[in-house]
Design a protein around this motif. Structure first.
Motif: not given
Ligand code: ADP
Ligand code: ZN
Length: 216
Positions: A13, A17, A35-36, A40, A57, A61, A63, A89, A92, A96, A131, A164, A175
């Protein structure tokens, strides 16, 4: 025509990216799949999926794998992905990554390159906690390293910027831990499959552009 520009952006994080994805999709007709961002949006729309994801989130942790993999699978079937896509993202976890392989097989596609964004931990934490982003257009800024022209206002659309909730120091640290435990094994996973390219912060834009040309 289905092209060979199916990319995964892998990194902790705050590794950049999202910023690199925006820069690349501005120039190239690639779909940006974060995916984030999708999660959201689900939270914002108050969906059941969003509600269950929000709790996880907020704590930093992950998802559940099936849930995010299902989201990506349906997203990959949309026509804007035909020219290529950036998965930002996702995956992870190794599970997956396996689910992704299956989903791609079903639609006759494959990953062409995995780009690993290498950044020091201390820098990641500094970056995450500073950020700020625009809720309207999604542009990402940083109070220390990449501030907007006017304090807390988006340069592009004049909207007030926000932090955020999961970018608080405590959640950001969690994270990073989750990244090292669950996501780092993917570096070897993709290295073994001869798909991995590591890039450092120095000359990152140049390296990305060169890599992209190679795939053309
Ligand atoms: P960053 O890369 O800054 O951590 P993201 O926006 O990619 O932030 O993700 C934010 C949150 O969304 C993660 O901390 C997680 O809880 C959830 N998340 C995003 N992508 C995934 C994924 N591929 N698998 C599980 N949880 C995810
Ligand atoms: Zn904006």
């Amino acid at each position: 025509m289905v092209t060979k520009k199916n990319l995964i952006f892998l990194g902790a994080p705050g590794a950049g990216k999202g910023t690199a994805s925006s820069a690349l999709t501005e120039r190239e007709p690639l779909a940006h799949i974060s995916t984030g961002d999708i999660l959201r949006a689900e939270i914002k729309n108050g969906t059941e999926l969003g509600k269950s994801a929000a709790v996880l989130m907020e704590k930093g942790g992950l998802v559940p794998d099936d849930l995010v993999a299902g989201m990506v699978k349906s997203r990959l079937r949309q026509p804007d992905c035909d020219n290529g896509f950036i998965l930002d993202g996702f995956p992870r976890t190794v599970n997956q990554a396996n689910l992704l392989d299956q989903a791609l097989k079903e639609i006759g596609r494959k990953i062409d390159a995995v780009i690993y964004f290498e950044v020091d931990d201390e820098i990641l934490l500094q970056r995450l906690t500073a950020r700020i982003s625009c809720g309207k257009c999604g542009r990402i800024y940083n109070k220390l390293f990449l501030p907007p022209k006017q304090e807390n206002i988006c340069d592009d659309c004049n909207t007030a910027l926000f932090q955020r909730p999961d970018d608080s120091r405590e959640t950001a640290e969690e994270r990073l831990k989750v990244f090292y435990k669950n996501t780092q094994p993917l570096i070897d996973y993709y290295r073994e499959r001869k798909l991995l390219t590591s890039i450092t912060e120095i000359e990152r834009d140049k390296m990305l552009a060169a890599l992209f040309r190679e795939l053309t």
